[in-house]
Design an enzyme around this catalytic site. Structure first.
Site, PDB file in Angstrom:
ATOM      1  N   ARG A  78       0.821  -1.214   0.000  1.00 47.99           N
ATOM      2  CA  ARG A  78       0.000   0.000   0.000  1.00 47.99           C
ATOM      3  C   ARG A  78       0.858   1.270   0.000  1.00 47.99           C
ATOM      4  NH1 ARG A  78      -2.239  -3.797  -1.043  1.00 47.99           N
ATOM      5  NH2 ARG A  78      -4.158  -4.663  -0.176  1.00 47.99           N
ATOM      6  N   SER A  82     -10.865   0.318   3.317  1.00 51.71           N
ATOM      7  CA  SER A  82     -10.045  -0.028   4.478  1.00 51.71           C
ATOM      8  C   SER A  82      -9.358   1.227   5.008  1.00 51.71           C
ATOM      9  CB  SER A  82      -8.998  -1.080   4.105  1.00 51.71           C
ATOM     10  OG  SER A  82      -9.630  -2.297   3.747  1.00 51.71           O
ATOM     11  N   GLU A 142      -4.292   3.960   6.165  1.00 51.25           N
ATOM     12  CA  GLU A 142      -4.120   3.803   4.723  1.00 51.25           C
ATOM     13  C   GLU A 142      -4.723   5.001   3.994  1.00 51.25           C
ATOM     14  OE1 GLU A 142      -5.620   0.786   1.160  1.00 51.25           O
ATOM     15  OE2 GLU A 142      -5.402   0.009   3.195  1.00 51.25           O
TER      16      GLU A 142
END
Length: 320
Positions: free
Chosen positions: A171, A222, A313
């Site tokens: 990520r 998320s 994130e």
């Protein structure tokens, strides 16, 4: 060498004090001092040049699916990328940053090119997916990137970076670390396959996502990255309970938040989703401050009860 195929290079149009909430999946956020859109590379250069001349920051707004804007908004120029070209040559697909990620997955499937079907259903645009090395179900976009074309915001120089130079990690990427490098387009090197089988896998992935009914919520997907866990007992508990191995030492953040008994925790109108603990949702009129406070409570509780530090994130913009 990358060239922009579109010749519509009209001067950019600037709007003032436009709320950014409608351009994010959270539907949260105050106004941008300036807002514009870039349909071509030349228009993107104009917008970045304006930011440099005015001495203000810039914000690239794609699908807004991984973005939390503060209630005060953004004191700079927000640039909506709308460059949407796609080219295919053999096993290579080149797409511009403004292409919808799901549309790109579907195009690749119809062309009989495999490698990104597990990304089906991830919201947002291709450029944002490259920047954040989007992934799901053991697959991430950095695995199939051949090269990325990016614009240096300070010099307006177009550069081409091979995959190794992009520093793809979980990520993360060079483009997420270096705000001055704006993803313009990227080339994917895919594998030939049966179009029907590739499309079947993509559709099955979408159905798996839809079964959780998360698309009904106002969220950024998320909220936290899956952390690397060092505690062998915690890893054992996860593997025993889930019947699976801990991949690369990472445990899903949602499982950890569940273990801390935080599902449905709320701060004002911001809530930990009752359906997926790693989704923080806007139940209707949540403020950015409520969402940030909720995220801090989740991090504090997971750290206190399990000894694991969660990291966002989601990109947070306009906060001090």
């Amino acid at each position: 060498m990358y060239t922009d195929q579109r010749k519509d290079n009209q001067p950019i149009e600037l709007s003032r004090d436009i709320p950014l909430a409608p351009f994010t999946s959270f539907k949260i956020g105050g106004p941008a001092r300036f807002l514009t859109r870039a349909r071509t590379l030349e228009q993107l250069k104009q917008a970045l040049s304006f930011a440099r001349t005015e001495g203000i920051p810039f914000l690239i707004v794609g699908g807004g699916s991984n973005l939390l804007v503060s209630d005060r908004g953004f004191d700079g120029i927000a640039i909506r990328l709308q460059m949407k070209g796609i080219m295919v040559q053999g096993n290579r697909v080149e797409a511009q940053a403004g292409v919808d990620l799901m549309a790109l997955v579907e195009h690749a499937a119809h062309w009989g090119l495999a490698g990104i079907e597990r990304l089906a259903g991830i919201p947002g645009l291709f450029g944002g997916a490259v920047r954040g090395n989007a992934g799901a179900y053991g697959s991430c976009i950095g695995d199939v990137i051949e090269r990325v074309h990016a614009l240096r915001a300070d010099t307006l120089e177009l550069v081409t970076l091979a995959r190794d130079a992009c520093q793809f990690q979980y990520r993360n990427s060079r483009f997420k670390k270096d705000h001055g490098l704006v993803v313009v387009a990227a080339s994917l090197l895919l594998e030939p396959g049966n179009p029907q089988e590739i499309l079947r896998l993509a559709e099955a992935t979408v159905r798996k996502r839809q079964a959780r009914q998360l698309q009904c919520d106002l969220s950024a997907g998320s909220f936290f990255m899956n952390p690397v866990v060092r505690d062998p007992e915690l890893i054992r508990r996860f593997e025993t309970e889930q019947g699976t191995h801990c991949r690369d030492g990472r445990i899903p953040a949602g499982w950890l938040i569940d273990r801390a008994r935080l599902r449905s925790l709320s701060v004002g109108a911001a809530m930990v989703s009752p359906r997926h603990a790693n989704y923080l949702i806007n139940t209707g009129n949540a403020s950015a401050q409520e969402m940030v406070r909720l995220a801090e409570l989740v991090k504090d509780e997971v750290r206190a009860s399990l000894g694991v530090q969660l990291e966002e994130e989601v990109s947070c913009v306009g906060f001090t």
